[in-house]
Design a protein around this motif. Structure first.
Motif, short mmCIF file in Angstrom:
data_model
loop_
_atom_site.label_atom_id
_atom_site.label_comp_id
_atom_site.label_asym_id
_atom_site.label_seq_id
_atom_site.Cartn_x
_atom_site.Cartn_y
_atom_site.Cartn_z
N ASN A 264 0.81 -1.22 0.00
CA ASN A 264 0.00 0.00 0.00
C ASN A 264 0.84 1.27 0.00
O ASN A 264 0.39 2.32 0.47
CB ASN A 264 -0.96 0.01 1.20
N ASP A 265 2.05 1.21 -0.54
CA ASP A 265 2.94 2.37 -0.60
C ASP A 265 3.49 2.51 -2.01
O ASP A 265 3.47 1.55 -2.79
CB ASP A 265 4.11 2.20 0.38
N PRO A 266 4.04 3.70 -2.33
CA PRO A 266 4.84 3.77 -3.56
C PRO A 266 6.04 2.84 -3.43
O PRO A 266 6.48 2.52 -2.32
CB PRO A 266 5.26 5.24 -3.63
N ILE A 267 6.58 2.41 -4.56
CA ILE A 267 7.67 1.44 -4.51
C ILE A 267 8.94 2.11 -3.99
O ILE A 267 9.26 3.25 -4.32
CB ILE A 267 7.88 0.80 -5.90
N ASP A 268 9.68 1.39 -3.16
CA ASP A 268 10.87 1.92 -2.50
C ASP A 268 12.11 1.78 -3.38
O ASP A 268 12.23 0.86 -4.19
CB ASP A 268 11.12 1.19 -1.18
N VAL A 269 13.05 2.72 -3.17
CA VAL A 269 14.32 2.72 -3.90
C VAL A 269 15.46 2.88 -2.91
O VAL A 269 15.41 3.73 -2.02
CB VAL A 269 14.40 3.89 -4.91
N ILE A 270 16.50 2.06 -3.08
CA ILE A 270 17.76 2.28 -2.36
C ILE A 270 18.78 2.73 -3.40
O ILE A 270 19.04 2.03 -4.37
CB ILE A 270 18.21 1.02 -1.58
N GLU A 271 19.28 3.94 -3.21
CA GLU A 271 20.18 4.55 -4.20
C GLU A 271 21.59 4.52 -3.66
O GLU A 271 21.88 5.03 -2.59
CB GLU A 271 19.71 5.98 -4.50
N ILE A 272 22.50 3.89 -4.40
CA ILE A 272 23.81 3.51 -3.88
C ILE A 272 24.95 4.39 -4.37
O ILE A 272 26.11 4.05 -4.12
CB ILE A 272 24.10 2.03 -4.20
N GLY A 273 24.66 5.49 -5.04
CA GLY A 273 25.73 6.36 -5.53
C GLY A 273 26.51 6.99 -4.40
O GLY A 273 26.18 6.88 -3.21
N GLU A 274 27.57 7.71 -4.76
CA GLU A 274 28.50 8.21 -3.74
C GLU A 274 28.00 9.45 -3.01
O GLU A 274 28.44 9.75 -1.91
CB GLU A 274 29.85 8.52 -4.39
N ARG A 275 27.08 10.20 -3.60
CA ARG A 275 26.62 11.44 -2.98
C ARG A 275 25.60 11.17 -1.89
O ARG A 275 24.71 10.36 -2.05
CB ARG A 275 25.98 12.34 -4.05
#
Length: 345
Positions: free
Chosen positions: A173-184
């Motif tokens: 029941n949520d928007p889809i989650d993202v794990i962003e692994i870039g350096e910043r």
């Protein structure tokens, strides 16, 4: 990188930021953000856009209330005024390059559990509350807070009425989650294009909770990250640490270890993009009013063609104007810095 090297005029940036801040009658010297902060955010976004052929959309995050209080909110604006980050920011930043927009809710190394509010008009980011208390994730050794920039894709929704055939569990029941692994290390409220390389399927309290693995499209490593196998090659140990983080992060609250579908194996980018298309279709049905029993989600928006919940821009501006002014952060509870030592069962 200096602004002059990018060919960006500071006076032009200042004028643009001032225009953004005064849309619908908001004062450039108002109590929400200082104008200098808004200029810096806009300048940074513009400067990075000169390094890539990918267009970086110009969205402004506006804080209201005091961080670490129940009143705190982060609202979003485009050049015409307030918008919903869930409904009005497009999913696709560049469909030809398969880049999607990410809305950052939680910057790396921080603990406050921030998320897009589904139930409120304009869907601002707020801090989650459980049992009357603001939520902070625990530090489970050796991790501190979130170990990546964490957020969601706009115009997506994991339908709780849909049982995923691969996981045999309903959506969360949520928007889809993202794990962003870039350096910043991102800022809360940042919006930028990301390249999706894979996904994990967390089963969180019996619900399917997809975790897309992505990298900022402007990151130095982005060109080398083309599928999930490249994550282990370029960031050895990160996938293993990610699975451990999600398995254990609720254990200090007395909850059981979380489980994953596929034995914790990350699926590749083609699998991930199929999931993205699916949850985008679920969102479209939601915003078009075609989903029964979804009355707890506010679908108000300013841009979705054919949506019955579409607002006039003046109404959206009035909603933001009614929010409390920004204020200095409240003290964090001292236990937020405590570290828990758990066996990785």
């Amino acid at each position: 990188m200096s602004l002059s090297r990018c060919g960006v005029s500071w006076s032009r940036l200042y004028a643009t930021a001032k225009r953004l801040s005064t849309v619908a009658g908001f004062s450039a010297n108002g109590p929400n953000h200082s104008l200098s902060v808004r200029c810096r955010r806009y300048a940074a976004s513009t400067a990075t856009s000169h390094q890539s052929s990918t267009r970086v959309n110009m969205y402004v995050a506006e804080e209201r209330g005091a961080p670490f209080t129940p009143e705190y909110r982060v609202y979003f604006k485009d050049e015409s005024g307030p918008i919903s980050p869930l409904h009005d920011i497009p999913l696709w930043a560049d469909r030809a390059q398969r880049l999607v927009n990410m809305v950052v809710e939680v910057p790396r190394w921080t603990n406050a559990k921030m998320e897009i509010s589904l139930s409120e008009p304009l869907n601002p980011i707020k801090q989650d509350v459980k049992k009357g208390a603001l939520r902070f994730v625990h530090n489970v050794f050796p991790h501190h807070g979130y170990i990546w920039n964490y957020g969601a894709l706009p115009q997506t929704w994991e339908n709780p009425q849909h049982v995923d055939p691969a996981t045999q569990a309903r959506g969360d029941n949520d928007p889809i989650d993202v794990i962003e692994i870039g350096e910043r290390v991102a800022q809360r409220g940042d919006v930028y294009p990301v390249k999706v390389v894979g996904t994990l399927a967390l089963i969180d309290e019996g619900e399917t909770d997809w975790k897309l693995i992505a990298v900022d499209a402007r990151d130095p490593s982005a060109a080398q990250l083309n599928d999930v196998a490249d994550v282990e090659r370029l960031f050895p140990g990160l996938l293993r640490a990610t699975v451990e983080w999600f398995r254990l992060y609720k254990v200090p609250d007395g909850k059981p270890v979380n489980k994953f579908a596929f034995d914790g194996e990350a699926k590749d980018k083609e699998f991930a993009y199929k999931i993205i298309d699916e949850v985008h279709d679920f969102w479209r049905s939601l915003v078009n009013g075609e989903v029964a029993d979804a009355t707890n989600i506010c679908t108000s928006n300013v841009s979705v063609a054919g949506s019955a919940a579409r607002l006039e821009r003046a109404r959206a501006a009035a909603l933001l104007a009614a929010a409390p002014p920004a204020a200095p952060p409240a003290p964090r509870p001292p236990q937020v810095d405590k570290c828990y030592y758990l066996s990785n069962l």
